[in-house]
Design a protein around this motif. Structure first.
Motif, PDB file in Angstrom:
ATOM      1  N   GLU A 131      79.928 -38.435  88.436  1.00 13.57           N
ATOM      2  CA  GLU A 131      80.400 -39.809  88.539  1.00 13.57           C
ATOM      3  C   GLU A 131      80.130 -40.407  89.917  1.00 13.57           C
ATOM      4  O   GLU A 131      79.852 -41.607  90.037  1.00 13.57           O
ATOM      5  CB  GLU A 131      81.900 -39.861  88.224  1.00 13.57           C
ATOM      6  N   ALA A 132      80.181 -39.596  90.971  1.00 10.81           N
ATOM      7  CA  ALA A 132      79.960 -40.109  92.318  1.00 10.81           C
ATOM      8  C   ALA A 132      78.582 -40.748  92.467  1.00 10.81           C
ATOM      9  O   ALA A 132      78.418 -41.737  93.198  1.00 10.81           O
ATOM     10  CB  ALA A 132      80.117 -38.985  93.345  1.00 10.81           C
ATOM     11  N   VAL A 133      77.589 -40.209  91.764  1.00 13.48           N
ATOM     12  CA  VAL A 133      76.219 -40.707  91.891  1.00 13.48           C
ATOM     13  C   VAL A 133      76.040 -42.055  91.197  1.00 13.48           C
ATOM     14  O   VAL A 133      75.052 -42.753  91.419  1.00 13.48           O
ATOM     15  CB  VAL A 133      75.219 -39.651  91.357  1.00 13.48           C
ATOM     16  N   HIS A 134      77.016 -42.463  90.385  1.00 13.49           N
ATOM     17  CA  HIS A 134      76.951 -43.786  89.750  1.00 13.49           C
ATOM     18  C   HIS A 134      77.266 -44.899  90.753  1.00 13.49           C
ATOM     19  O   HIS A 134      77.060 -46.081  90.438  1.00 13.49           O
ATOM     20  CB  HIS A 134      77.928 -43.860  88.575  1.00 13.49           C
ATOM     21  N   ALA A 135      77.760 -44.545  91.929  1.00  8.72           N
ATOM     22  CA  ALA A 135      78.057 -45.554  92.943  1.00  8.72           C
ATOM     23  C   ALA A 135      76.794 -46.333  93.307  1.00  8.72           C
ATOM     24  O   ALA A 135      75.717 -45.760  93.455  1.00  8.72           O
ATOM     25  CB  ALA A 135      78.633 -44.877  94.188  1.00  8.72           C
ATOM     26  N   ARG A 136      76.934 -47.639  93.436  1.00 16.23           N
ATOM     27  CA  ARG A 136      75.817 -48.535  93.776  1.00 16.23           C
ATOM     28  C   ARG A 136      74.642 -48.403  92.803  1.00 16.23           C
ATOM     29  O   ARG A 136      73.492 -48.622  93.164  1.00 16.23           O
ATOM     30  CB  ARG A 136      75.334 -48.264  95.200  1.00 16.23           C
ATOM     31  N   ASP A 137      74.932 -47.959  91.560  1.00 19.93           N
ATOM     32  CA  ASP A 137      73.900 -47.755  90.532  1.00 19.93           C
ATOM     33  C   ASP A 137      72.827 -46.766  90.982  1.00 19.93           C
ATOM     34  O   ASP A 137      71.669 -46.840  90.550  1.00 19.93           O
ATOM     35  CB  ASP A 137      73.231 -49.088  90.156  1.00 19.93           C
ATOM     36  N   HIS A 138      73.221 -45.838  91.832  1.00 21.89           N
ATOM     37  CA  HIS A 138      72.248 -44.872  92.359  1.00 21.89           C
ATOM     38  C   HIS A 138      71.623 -44.048  91.237  1.00 21.89           C
ATOM     39  O   HIS A 138      70.442 -43.682  91.308  1.00 21.89           O
ATOM     40  CB  HIS A 138      72.932 -43.959  93.380  1.00 21.89           C
ATOM     41  N   ASP A 139      72.404 -43.743  90.201  1.00 18.68           N
ATOM     42  CA  ASP A 139      71.894 -42.930  89.096  1.00 18.68           C
ATOM     43  C   ASP A 139      70.759 -43.621  88.353  1.00 18.68           C
ATOM     44  O   ASP A 139      69.900 -42.962  87.762  1.00 18.68           O
ATOM     45  CB  ASP A 139      73.014 -42.605  88.110  1.00 18.68           C
ATOM     46  N   LYS A 140      70.733 -44.957  88.386  1.00 22.59           N
ATOM     47  CA  LYS A 140      69.707 -45.704  87.653  1.00 22.59           C
ATOM     48  C   LYS A 140      68.449 -45.940  88.495  1.00 22.59           C
ATOM     49  O   LYS A 140      67.376 -46.213  87.959  1.00 22.59           O
ATOM     50  CB  LYS A 140      70.256 -47.060  87.202  1.00 22.59           C
ATOM     51  N   ILE A 141      68.589 -45.869  89.849  1.00 21.20           N
ATOM     52  CA  ILE A 141      67.495 -46.253  90.738  1.00 21.20           C
ATOM     53  C   ILE A 141      66.908 -45.059  91.487  1.00 21.20           C
ATOM     54  O   ILE A 141      65.742 -45.058  91.869  1.00 21.20           O
ATOM     55  CB  ILE A 141      67.986 -47.320  91.755  1.00 21.20           C
ATOM     56  N   SER A 142      67.714 -44.024  91.685  1.00 21.36           N
ATOM     57  CA  SER A 142      67.291 -42.857  92.455  1.00 21.36           C
ATOM     58  C   SER A 142      66.306 -41.998  91.689  1.00 21.36           C
ATOM     59  O   SER A 142      66.545 -41.643  90.531  1.00 21.36           O
ATOM     60  CB  SER A 142      68.525 -42.015  92.821  1.00 21.36           C
ATOM     61  N   MET A 143      65.201 -41.612  92.331  1.00 21.56           N
ATOM     62  CA  MET A 143      64.228 -40.732  91.694  1.00 21.56           C
ATOM     63  C   MET A 143      64.844 -39.380  91.362  1.00 21.56           C
ATOM     64  O   MET A 143      64.467 -38.725  90.391  1.00 21.56           O
ATOM     65  CB  MET A 143      63.016 -40.528  92.600  1.00 21.56           C
ATOM     66  N   ALA A 144      65.819 -38.933  92.169  1.00 27.24           N
ATOM     67  CA  ALA A 144      66.426 -37.619  91.962  1.00 27.24           C
ATOM     68  C   ALA A 144      67.254 -37.572  90.683  1.00 27.24           C
ATOM     69  O   ALA A 144      67.381 -36.513  90.062  1.00 27.24           O
ATOM     70  CB  ALA A 144      67.297 -37.246  93.154  1.00 27.24           C
ATOM     71  N   PHE A 145      67.807 -38.714  90.258  1.00 23.76           N
ATOM     72  CA  PHE A 145      68.769 -38.702  89.149  1.00 23.76           C
ATOM     73  C   PHE A 145      68.376 -39.568  87.959  1.00 23.76           C
ATOM     74  O   PHE A 145      68.894 -39.365  86.862  1.00 23.76           O
ATOM     75  CB  PHE A 145      70.149 -39.159  89.660  1.00 23.76           C
ATOM     76  N   MET A 146      67.502 -40.551  88.142  1.00 20.97           N
ATOM     77  CA  MET A 146      67.166 -41.453  87.032  1.00 20.97           C
ATOM     78  C   MET A 146      66.492 -40.699  85.887  1.00 20.97           C
ATOM     79  O   MET A 146      65.872 -39.650  86.095  1.00 20.97           O
ATOM     80  CB  MET A 146      66.251 -42.584  87.517  1.00 20.97           C
ATOM     81  N   PRO A 147      66.620 -41.199  84.668  1.00 15.00           N
ATOM     82  CA  PRO A 147      65.908 -40.589  83.543  1.00 15.00           C
ATOM     83  C   PRO A 147      64.401 -40.634  83.776  1.00 15.00           C
ATOM     84  O   PRO A 147      63.881 -41.556  84.421  1.00 15.00           O
ATOM     85  CB  PRO A 147      66.309 -41.462  82.343  1.00 15.00           C
ATOM     86  N   VAL A 148      63.698 -39.659  83.234  1.00 17.19           N
ATOM     87  CA  VAL A 148      62.246 -39.619  83.379  1.00 17.19           C
ATOM     88  C   VAL A 148      61.618 -40.721  82.531  1.00 17.19           C
ATOM     89  O   VAL A 148      61.895 -40.848  81.345  1.00 17.19           O
ATOM     90  CB  VAL A 148      61.695 -38.241  82.968  1.00 17.19           C
TER      91      VAL A 148
END
Length: 502
Positions: free
Chosen positions: A104-121
């Motif tokens: 859940e922490a990585v959802h901050a600032r929509d990082h999960d959607k924009i970060s190469m480390a976490f975004m879907p392939v």
């Protein structure tokens, strides 16, 4: 946590049990799942994790095998603890396990959607990966920015020399943190982030360690998704603060460079990686790559925070092992003197000519991998691995810490013996599954080639022209054993030693 919040948590967890576990058991009924310890109602196996999950999971795997089922609240997880099973995940079934479960922490600032480390392939991920490979971390780019790093390493050497002259102890983690921060900021942005004995270091440390710890801290909302709207432990709020501070720094640097390029389009271009990214965001670059400013700033955040935390931690572990094994340190120093020469500064081109030094680094990666459980993966569909069914949405954790200490793979597995790698043609770049500290497959760490330069250069600067004496000799071995779990497993007690003239 106040009484109302606690009641909300308890109610939500109970509701999760009835809604999720009943439907979950029906979905998996009849499937041959990997074995594992019996999960308690509602909480599952959470209490078996302890404060050092990499060690607890290694012990459980001795009973339940290299492919093991666990429930962390409502999150069904499979733990991988052997090279054979890791190969099936990362090589044979890499396409199925490309995506991640995201805390859940990585959802901050929509990082999960924009970060190469976490975004879907997908197309965005492939484009960012291409930029890292071809623009930022290509051999040509790293060679061009080598001079920027040499300057920072010289500053480290001068700082250690000053401590040596004054009889001052050096906090190895502190010195490594400052050097790593400056190596990265100079390579990325052509700036010096901080200085030795500077108050500015504390601000960066707060941000870096804040991001690293908040992403690694246990969070009820990760185990029980029904709690996410409530954020009962305030994890996402804290993450939003730390991510926001780091993004503000990166955005400001990017904006200033873009303004400089617009104001003086014909001025000489800098040899740092930010210059490459400014080109990506130019009018022509946007047509080719179709990325936004947000993609670039979040990419820089990942590189800055991830690179500084893992490199700092590894430098401290390498120095720990060498100082506690004087004969290994003597061999390393002798090789440096022979290849590099007395009182000379090592060059990045020297690294391949130092086989024993490279063996030292591999041995530390074996014993102290930067990410003991790697970043989690997720199954995109039902798949068979090792004769067992792994259902869709299963979280996958690969315990590389356990594999590095498996006595069936390594003789005298707990001992620090770099010599083992002089005979074994093993590397840590994702093809030899006994040693995958940076992961493997298409989601292997993109900054591996960068780390492969920074790490040995920093350690060589510390040991090449100095001898060292531990501040605390009597209980050095006991202190050495303490660990703190997080994104990277660091020493529980900072390593402190006196530099001495040879």
């Amino acid at each position: 946590m106040d009484l109302f919040t606690l009641l909300v948590v308890l109610f939500s967890i109970t509701l999760t049990y009835f809604l999720f576990f009943r439907s979950d058991s029906k979905h998996r009924k009849g499937a041959k799942l990997p074995p594992g310890p019996y999960p308690l109602p509602i909480v599952g196996n959470i209490f078996q994790l302890g404060t050092k999950p990499h060690q607890s999971l290694a012990e459980l795997a001795k009973t339940h095998g290299p492919l093991m089922s666990l429930h962390f609240g409502s999150v069904y997880t499979v733990i991988v603890t052997s090279p054979e099973m890791a190969k099936e995940i990362f090589q044979k079934n890499d396409q199925i396990f490309l995506n991640r479960t995201v805390v859940e922490a990585v959802h901050a600032r929509d990082h999960d959607k924009i970060s190469m480390a976490f975004m879907p392939v997908g197309n965005e991920w492939r484009t960012l990966r291409k930029i890292c490979k071809e623009q930022m971390f290509s051999i040509q780019s790293l060679e061009a920015s080598q001079g920027l790093r040499q300057e920072k390493l010289l500053q480290l050497r001068e700082y250690v020399q000053k401590c040596c002259d004054r009889g001052r102890v050096v906090d190895i983690r502190e010195a490594s943190f400052i050097t790593t921060l400056n190596l990265m900021s100079n390579t990325l942005f052509s700036i010096q982030a901080t200085e030795f004995d500077s108050n500015a270091t504390e601000e960066f440390r707060e941000i870096m360690e804040g991001v690293a710890s908040i992403v690694g801290d246990p969070n009820f909302a990760d185990y029980f998704p029904i709690l996410k709207p409530f954020d009962p432990q305030g994890v996402k709020r804290k993450a939003d603060k730390y991510f926001g501070k780091m993004l503000a720094i990166v955005e400001d640097l990017l904006k200033k460079r873009q303004e400089l390029r617009r104001a003086s389009p014909n001025s000489p271009k800098k040899s740092d990686l930010l210059e490459k990214l400014v080109e990506v965001l130019s009018e022509q670059g946007r047509k080719e790559y179709q990325l936004t400013t947000e993609h670039i700033t979040h990419l820089l955040l990942d590189l800055f925070v991830g690179g500084s935390e893992t490199t700092t931690t590894e430098v401290e572990w390498i120095m720990s092992e060498l100082l506690l094994n004087p004969e290994k340190l003597a061999k390393t120093k002798e090789e440096l003197r022979t290849v590099v020469g007395e009182n000379k500064q090592m060059q990045e081109s020297d690294i391949p000519r130092l086989p024993y030094f490279e063996a030292v680094i591999k041995e530390v990666f074996r014993l102290h991998p930067p990410g003991p459980l790697l970043l989690p993966r997720k199954a995109d569909c039902d798949v068979e691995v090792g004769g067992y069914t792994i259902p869709k949405e299963t979280q996958i954790l690969v315990n590389v810490w356990a594999m590095g200490r498996d006595p069936s793979l390594w003789s005298n597995a707990e001992a620090f013996e770099p010599e083992r790698f002089l005979d074994k043609k093993l590397d840590f770049k994702g093809q030899d599954f006994e040693l995958i500290p940076f992961g493997s497959g298409r989601r292997i760490c993109p900054g591996l080639s960068f780390a492969n330069r920074m790490l040995p250069m920093t350690v060589a600067t510390l040991i090449h022209n100095f001898d060292w004496k531990l501040e605390v000799e009597a209980n050095a071995s006991d202190v050495h054993k303490g660990e703190m779990f997080g994104i990277a497993v660091r020493r529980a007690v900072p390593l402190r030693a006196f530099p001495i003239k040879p």
